[in-house]
Motif scaffolding. Structure first.
Motif, PDB file in Angstrom:
ATOM      1  N   ASP A   1       0.736  -0.951  -0.462  1.00  0.00           N
ATOM      2  CA  ASP A   1      -0.123  -0.127  -0.163  1.00  0.00           C
ATOM      3  C   ASP A   1       1.072   1.495  -0.478  1.00  0.00           C
ATOM      4  N   CYS A   2       1.741   1.512  -1.564  1.00  0.00           N
ATOM      5  CA  CYS A   2       2.915   2.904  -1.188  1.00  0.00           C
ATOM      6  C   CYS A   2       1.768   4.119  -1.732  1.00  0.00           C
ATOM      7  N   TRP A   3       0.261   3.689  -1.844  1.00  0.00           N
ATOM      8  CA  TRP A   3      -0.278   5.425  -1.328  1.00  0.00           C
ATOM      9  C   TRP A   3      -0.293   5.930  -0.336  1.00  0.00           C
ATOM     10  N   ASN A   4      -0.185   4.506   0.715  1.00  0.00           N
ATOM     11  CA  ASN A   4      -0.357   5.023   2.204  1.00  0.00           C
ATOM     12  C   ASN A   4       1.085   5.696   3.195  1.00  0.00           C
ATOM     13  N   VAL A   5       2.080   5.640   2.560  1.00  0.00           N
ATOM     14  CA  VAL A   5       3.610   5.489   2.989  1.00  0.00           C
ATOM     15  C   VAL A   5       4.442   6.272   1.896  1.00  0.00           C
ATOM     16  N   ILE A   6       4.026   6.638   0.775  1.00  0.00           N
ATOM     17  CA  ILE A   6       4.979   7.596  -0.373  1.00  0.00           C
ATOM     18  C   ILE A   6       3.865   8.885  -1.068  1.00  0.00           C
TER      19      ILE A   6
ATOM     20  N   ASP B   1       3.832  10.746   2.614  1.00  0.00           N
ATOM     21  CA  ASP B   1       4.422  11.782   2.508  1.00  0.00           C
ATOM     22  C   ASP B   1       4.513  12.485   1.372  1.00  0.00           C
ATOM     23  N   GLN B   2       4.171  11.939   0.773  1.00  0.00           N
ATOM     24  CA  GLN B   2       4.284  12.744  -1.142  1.00  0.00           C
ATOM     25  C   GLN B   2       5.210  12.524  -1.850  1.00  0.00           C
ATOM     26  N   SER B   3       6.541  11.478  -1.118  1.00  0.00           N
ATOM     27  CA  SER B   3       7.238  11.894  -1.742  1.00  0.00           C
ATOM     28  C   SER B   3       7.901  11.198  -3.534  1.00  0.00           C
ATOM     29  N   CYS B   4       6.523  10.086  -3.593  1.00  0.00           N
ATOM     30  CA  CYS B   4       6.481   9.217  -4.961  1.00  0.00           C
ATOM     31  C   CYS B   4       6.341  10.276  -6.948  1.00  0.00           C
ATOM     32  N   ALA B   5       7.669   9.424  -6.806  1.00  0.00           N
ATOM     33  CA  ALA B   5       8.044  10.246  -8.458  1.00  0.00           C
ATOM     34  C   ALA B   5       7.266  10.043  -9.206  1.00  0.00           C
ATOM     35  N   ARG B   6       6.154   8.736  -9.288  1.00  0.00           N
ATOM     36  CA  ARG B   6       4.849   9.482  -9.586  1.00  0.00           C
ATOM     37  C   ARG B   6       3.595  10.134  -9.447  1.00  0.00           C
ATOM     38  N   LEU B   7       3.815  10.593  -8.973  1.00  0.00           N
ATOM     39  CA  LEU B   7       2.497  12.393  -8.325  1.00  0.00           C
ATOM     40  C   LEU B   7       2.835  12.953  -9.213  1.00  0.00           C
ATOM     41  N   ARG B   8       4.029  13.487  -9.971  1.00  0.00           N
ATOM     42  CA  ARG B   8       4.131  14.971 -10.778  1.00  0.00           C
ATOM     43  C   ARG B   8       3.242  13.854 -12.230  1.00  0.00           C
ATOM     44  N   GLU B   9       3.107  13.123 -12.186  1.00  0.00           N
ATOM     45  CA  GLU B   9       2.981  12.758 -13.459  1.00  0.00           C
ATOM     46  C   GLU B   9       0.704  11.988 -14.368  1.00  0.00           C
ATOM     47  N   HIS B  10       0.910  11.065 -12.548  1.00  0.00           N
ATOM     48  CA  HIS B  10      -0.504  11.127 -12.190  1.00  0.00           C
ATOM     49  C   HIS B  10      -1.913  11.754 -11.487  1.00  0.00           C
ATOM     50  N   ILE B  11      -0.615  12.852 -10.634  1.00  0.00           N
ATOM     51  CA  ILE B  11      -1.370  14.237  -9.473  1.00  0.00           C
ATOM     52  C   ILE B  11      -1.958  12.890  -8.209  1.00  0.00           C
TER      53      ILE B  11
END
Length: 228
Positions: A15-20, A25-35
Motif C-alpha cells: 500500500d504505497c499510497w499510504n506511505v509515499i 509523505d507524497q514523495s512518490c516520483a509518479r505523483l508528478r505525472e498522475h497527480i
C-alpha cells in the motif's frame, strides 16, 4: 466455493499510497505525472489483486452463518400505514386505502349540508370530492398543536377510497409511510379520549411518535354515513 491456495507473493499488497503517496509523505516520483494515486497503474493493479485474493475461511463461515439464520417472524414488517397528524394526535390508516396526497384547499360549502363532519367539496386534479373532517368525527381539538421541531409542516389533503367512494381528508401534517410488524401493535392507553379510542384498533411506535392506528372499516362506515 473452494478458495485458491494462498500465495504470499501474489496476495501481498504494497500500500504505497499510504506511505509515499497522497495519504503518505507524497514523495512518490509518479505523483508528478498522475497527480493522485487513484490514477496510477500501481494502485489499479493493487485493487485488482485485492479483489482476486482467496476468501478467508472465517469470512466464509461468518457469512454462511448469517444467511442460514432463521428470520424472526415476530419482527417481520408485514404491514404499512400512512401516518398523519390531526391537532396533537398522530394517526394512521393502511396505505392501501389511499389514492393520492394533494395540497390543502378551502372546501366549497354545500347548501344545507354544513356540519356533521362534511366540510364541503374540493377540486383535486379536476375532480370533485367530498371533504370530510376526521377531527369532528374523532372529537379531536385542532387548536393548540405543538410546533414541529427541526422541520417545516404543511397541511395536506389525503384522498382515501373506501368501497368505491373517494373522500378528501384534511390533515395538519404528514409523516409518511411507516412499515411495522402487526404483532407489535399495542392496546390503546386508557388516557386517550373516548371519542378517539373507540375508532382505534391499536397503537404503534415509530421513533418518538406514538401513533394511533384507526379501524379502517369503522372509519369507512362513518364517512359513508356522514355523506348520506
Amino acid at each position: 466455493m473452494n478458495s485458491l491456495p494462498l500465495n504470499p507473493e501474489r496476495d501481498s499488497i504494497d500500500d504505497c499510497w499510504n506511505v509515499i503517496g497522497v495519504a503518505g509523505d507524497q514523495s512518490c516520483a509518479r505523483l508528478r505525472e498522475h497527480i493522485h494515486c487513484r490514477n496510477c497503474e500501481v494502485y489499479a493493479d493493487a485493487a485488482q489483486r485485492n479483489l482476486q485474493r482467496p476468501l478467508d475461511a472465517d469470512y466464509q463461515q461468518a457469512w454462511a452463518s448469517h444467511f442460514r439464520a432463521v428470520a424472526d417472524n415476530g419482527g417481520q414488517h408485514d404491514s404499512s400505514a400512512l401516518v398523519f397528524r390531526i391537532g396533537r394526535e398522530w394517526l394512521a390508516l393502511p396505505t392501501r386505502v389511499f389514492v393520492s396526497v394533494a395540497p390543502q384547499v378551502r372546501p366549497h360549502v354545500l347548501p344545507h349540508r354544513s356540519g356533521r363532519g362534511l366540510l364541503g367539496i374540493v377540486n383535486i386534479a379536476g375532480k370533485l370530492y367530498p371533504c370530510m373532517s376526521l377531527a369532528q368525527l374523532l372529537g379531536i381539538d385542532e387548536q393548540g398543536a405543538p410546533p414541529a421541531k427541526g422541520r417545516h409542516t404543511f397541511a395536506r389533503l389525503l384522498l382515501l377510497c373506501w368501497e368505491d367512494q373517494a373522500y378528501a381528508l384534511p390533515v395538519a401534517d404528514l409523516h409518511g409511510i411507516v412499515r411495522y410488524a402487526s404483532s407489535t401493535m399495542q392496546v390503546p392507553a386508557a388516557t386517550i379520549n373516548k371519542g378517539l379510542s373507540r375508532y382505534l384498533s391499536g397503537v404503534i411506535t415509530e421513533g418518538e411518535l406514538r401513533i394511533g392506528c384507526l379501524d379502517t372499516a369503522l372509519i369507512g362506515f362513518q364517512l359513508a354515513r356522514l355523506l348520506r
